[in-house]
Design a protein around this motif. Structure first.
Motif, mmCIF file in Angstrom:
data_model
loop_
_atom_site.group_PDB
_atom_site.id
_atom_site.type_symbol
_atom_site.label_atom_id
_atom_site.label_comp_id
_atom_site.label_asym_id
_atom_site.label_seq_id
_atom_site.Cartn_x
_atom_site.Cartn_y
_atom_site.Cartn_z
ATOM 1 N N LEU A 140 -2.875 -12.551 -72.815
ATOM 2 C CA LEU A 140 -3.206 -13.813 -73.519
ATOM 3 C C LEU A 140 -4.807 -13.902 -73.561
ATOM 4 O O LEU A 140 -5.216 -14.388 -74.377
ATOM 5 N N ALA A 141 -5.189 -13.884 -72.242
ATOM 6 C CA ALA A 141 -6.659 -13.979 -71.866
ATOM 7 C C ALA A 141 -7.313 -12.971 -72.788
ATOM 8 O O ALA A 141 -8.456 -13.266 -73.254
ATOM 9 N N LEU A 142 -6.787 -11.750 -72.789
ATOM 10 C CA LEU A 142 -7.611 -10.745 -73.880
ATOM 11 C C LEU A 142 -7.589 -11.285 -75.260
ATOM 12 O O LEU A 142 -8.528 -10.946 -75.864
ATOM 13 N N ALA A 143 -6.492 -11.587 -75.599
ATOM 14 C CA ALA A 143 -6.557 -11.885 -76.972
ATOM 15 C C ALA A 143 -7.197 -13.010 -77.377
ATOM 16 O O ALA A 143 -7.910 -13.044 -78.651
ATOM 17 N N VAL A 144 -7.158 -14.002 -76.545
ATOM 18 C CA VAL A 144 -8.043 -15.331 -76.931
ATOM 19 C C VAL A 144 -9.756 -14.865 -76.726
ATOM 20 O O VAL A 144 -10.347 -15.205 -77.519
ATOM 21 N N SER A 145 -9.935 -14.031 -75.790
ATOM 22 C CA SER A 145 -11.288 -13.608 -75.735
ATOM 23 C C SER A 145 -11.680 -12.660 -76.973
ATOM 24 O O SER A 145 -12.844 -13.039 -77.641
ATOM 25 N N ILE A 146 -11.006 -11.979 -77.457
ATOM 26 C CA ILE A 146 -11.268 -11.145 -78.706
ATOM 27 C C ILE A 146 -11.396 -12.002 -80.076
ATOM 28 O O ILE A 146 -12.104 -11.885 -80.770
ATOM 29 N N GLY A 147 -10.583 -13.122 -79.849
ATOM 30 C CA GLY A 147 -10.577 -14.278 -81.097
ATOM 31 C C GLY A 147 -11.969 -14.783 -80.899
ATOM 32 O O GLY A 147 -12.653 -15.019 -81.863
ATOM 33 N N ILE A 148 -12.251 -15.160 -79.700
ATOM 34 C CA ILE A 148 -13.633 -16.058 -79.502
ATOM 35 C C ILE A 148 -14.786 -15.051 -79.886
ATOM 36 O O ILE A 148 -15.763 -15.590 -80.518
ATOM 37 N N THR A 149 -14.676 -13.941 -79.562
ATOM 38 C CA THR A 149 -15.458 -12.797 -79.896
ATOM 39 C C THR A 149 -15.883 -12.748 -81.356
ATOM 40 O O THR A 149 -16.724 -12.859 -82.176
ATOM 41 N N ALA A 150 -14.723 -12.521 -82.121
ATOM 42 C CA ALA A 150 -14.673 -12.346 -83.445
ATOM 43 C C ALA A 150 -15.395 -13.703 -84.088
ATOM 44 O O ALA A 150 -16.201 -13.625 -85.178
ATOM 45 N N ILE A 151 -15.184 -14.791 -83.676
ATOM 46 C CA ILE A 151 -15.678 -16.185 -84.250
ATOM 47 C C ILE A 151 -17.097 -16.062 -84.052
ATOM 48 O O ILE A 151 -18.086 -16.263 -84.981
ATOM 49 N N CYS A 152 -17.570 -15.439 -82.731
ATOM 50 C CA CYS A 152 -19.038 -15.204 -82.528
ATOM 51 C C CYS A 152 -19.792 -14.442 -83.535
ATOM 52 O O CYS A 152 -20.907 -14.609 -83.811
ATOM 53 N N TYR A 153 -18.904 -13.215 -83.649
ATOM 54 C CA TYR A 153 -19.587 -12.407 -84.567
ATOM 55 C C TYR A 153 -20.050 -13.002 -86.092
ATOM 56 O O TYR A 153 -20.726 -12.823 -86.690
ATOM 57 N N TRP A 154 -18.893 -13.841 -86.383
ATOM 58 C CA TRP A 154 -18.900 -14.305 -87.908
ATOM 59 C C TRP A 154 -20.084 -15.383 -87.816
ATOM 60 O O TRP A 154 -21.016 -15.479 -88.695
ATOM 61 N N ILE A 155 -20.227 -16.112 -86.418
ATOM 62 C CA ILE A 155 -21.246 -17.298 -86.627
ATOM 63 C C ILE A 155 -22.609 -16.434 -86.611
ATOM 64 O O ILE A 155 -23.675 -16.801 -87.315
ATOM 65 N N MET A 156 -22.700 -15.175 -85.783
ATOM 66 C CA MET A 156 -24.039 -14.326 -85.936
ATOM 67 C C MET A 156 -24.460 -14.017 -87.172
ATOM 68 O O MET A 156 -25.427 -13.945 -87.695
ATOM 69 N N VAL A 157 -23.399 -13.247 -87.775
ATOM 70 C CA VAL A 157 -23.662 -12.742 -89.214
ATOM 71 C C VAL A 157 -24.148 -13.824 -90.131
ATOM 72 O O VAL A 157 -25.083 -13.671 -90.818
ATOM 73 N N ALA A 158 -23.523 -15.230 -89.950
ATOM 74 C CA ALA A 158 -23.949 -16.233 -90.964
ATOM 75 C C ALA A 158 -25.320 -16.586 -90.493
ATOM 76 O O ALA A 158 -26.198 -16.713 -91.495
ATOM 77 N N ILE A 159 -25.627 -16.699 -89.364
ATOM 78 C CA ILE A 159 -27.071 -17.202 -88.863
ATOM 79 C C ILE A 159 -28.166 -16.063 -89.397
ATOM 80 O O ILE A 159 -29.029 -16.185 -89.946
ATOM 81 N N LEU A 160 -27.709 -14.734 -89.365
ATOM 82 C CA LEU A 160 -28.583 -13.644 -89.545
ATOM 83 C C LEU A 160 -28.622 -13.831 -91.047
ATOM 84 O O LEU A 160 -29.986 -13.549 -91.576
ATOM 85 N N ARG A 161 -27.464 -13.979 -91.760
ATOM 86 C CA ARG A 161 -27.907 -13.943 -93.345
ATOM 87 C C ARG A 161 -28.681 -15.255 -93.813
ATOM 88 O O ARG A 161 -29.621 -14.994 -94.781
ATOM 89 N N SER A 162 -28.700 -16.308 -93.113
ATOM 90 C CA SER A 162 -29.446 -17.408 -93.355
ATOM 91 C C SER A 162 -30.876 -17.282 -93.264
ATOM 92 O O SER A 162 -31.817 -17.996 -93.950
ATOM 93 N N TYR A 163 -31.087 -16.277 -92.461
ATOM 94 C CA TYR A 163 -32.747 -15.794 -92.083
ATOM 95 C C TYR A 163 -33.112 -14.541 -92.786
ATOM 96 O O TYR A 163 -33.963 -13.938 -92.920
ATOM 97 N N GLY A 164 -32.104 -13.998 -93.853
ATOM 98 C CA GLY A 164 -32.401 -13.044 -94.772
ATOM 99 C C GLY A 164 -32.383 -11.533 -94.038
ATOM 100 O O GLY A 164 -32.838 -10.542 -94.518
ATOM 101 N N ILE A 165 -31.548 -11.703 -92.969
ATOM 102 C CA ILE A 165 -31.227 -10.309 -92.063
ATOM 103 C C ILE A 165 -29.844 -9.927 -92.368
ATOM 104 O O ILE A 165 -28.790 -10.644 -92.069
ATOM 105 N N GLY A 166 -29.962 -8.589 -93.258
ATOM 106 C CA GLY A 166 -28.384 -8.136 -93.755
ATOM 107 C C GLY A 166 -28.080 -7.135 -92.463
ATOM 108 O O GLY A 166 -28.962 -6.272 -92.238
ATOM 109 N N LEU A 167 -27.076 -6.951 -92.184
ATOM 110 C CA LEU A 167 -26.364 -5.733 -91.481
ATOM 111 C C LEU A 167 -25.817 -4.817 -92.244
ATOM 112 O O LEU A 167 -25.050 -5.002 -93.173
#
Length: 116
Positions: free
Chosen positions: A89-116
Motif C-alpha cells: 500500500l505504501a509503495l502504491a501510494v508513493s507511486i501515485g504521489i510521484t505521478a502527481i509530482c511528475y504532472w506538476i513538474m511538467v506543467a511548471i516546465l511548460r509554463s516556462y516554455g521548457i518542453g520535455l
C-alpha cells in the motif's frame, strides 16, 4: 537482435546485482541504486543506436528535470513505512504521489516554455 538481447541482459544484471548487494548492505545498495546507472545506460544505448549527441543531450536534460519529482517516491515511501503502513500500500501510494509530482513538474516546465 543479439544487440537488443545484450542490452536487456546487461540492464537486468545491474538491477539484480543492486538487489543482491542491498541484502547484505543497504548503504552500498543505496549508493549503487542512487548512481544513475539506468540513465547512463539509456544514454549509452541511445548514442550507440543513433550516434546523435543532440538526442542524448535532450534525454539528459529531460532526466535532470524529472529526477526532482521522482524524489517524492523516496520521501513518501519512507514516511509511510515509518507510520507502519503495509509495504504494498505504501509503495502504491508513493507511486501515485510521484505521478502527481511528475504532472506538476511538467506543467511548471511548460509554463516556462521548457518542453520535455
Amino acid at each position: 537482435m543479439i544487440y537488443y538481447i545484450a542490452k536487456v541482459v546487461v540492464t537486468a544484471i545491474l538491477i539484480v546485482l543492486i538487489s543482491e548487494v542491498s541484502k547484505r548492505s543497504s548503504f552500498i545498495g543505496a549508493v549503487l541504486a542512487s548512481v544513475p546507472l539506468t540513465s547512463v545506460l539509456a544514454m549509452l544505448w541511445l548514442y550507440i543506436d543513433t550516434g546523435d549527441t543532440g538526442r542524448v543531450k535532450d534525454l539528459a536534460s529531460s532526466v535532470f528535470w524529472l529526477v526532482l519529482p521522482s524524489l517524492a517516491l523516496f520521501v513518501a515511501l519512507t514516511v509511510l513505512l515509518a507510520q507502519g503502513i503495509n509495504f504494498y500500500l505504501a509503495l502504491a501510494v508513493s507511486i501515485g504521489i510521484t505521478a502527481i509530482c511528475y504532472w506538476i513538474m511538467v506543467a511548471i516546465l511548460r509554463s516556462y516554455g521548457i518542453g520535455l
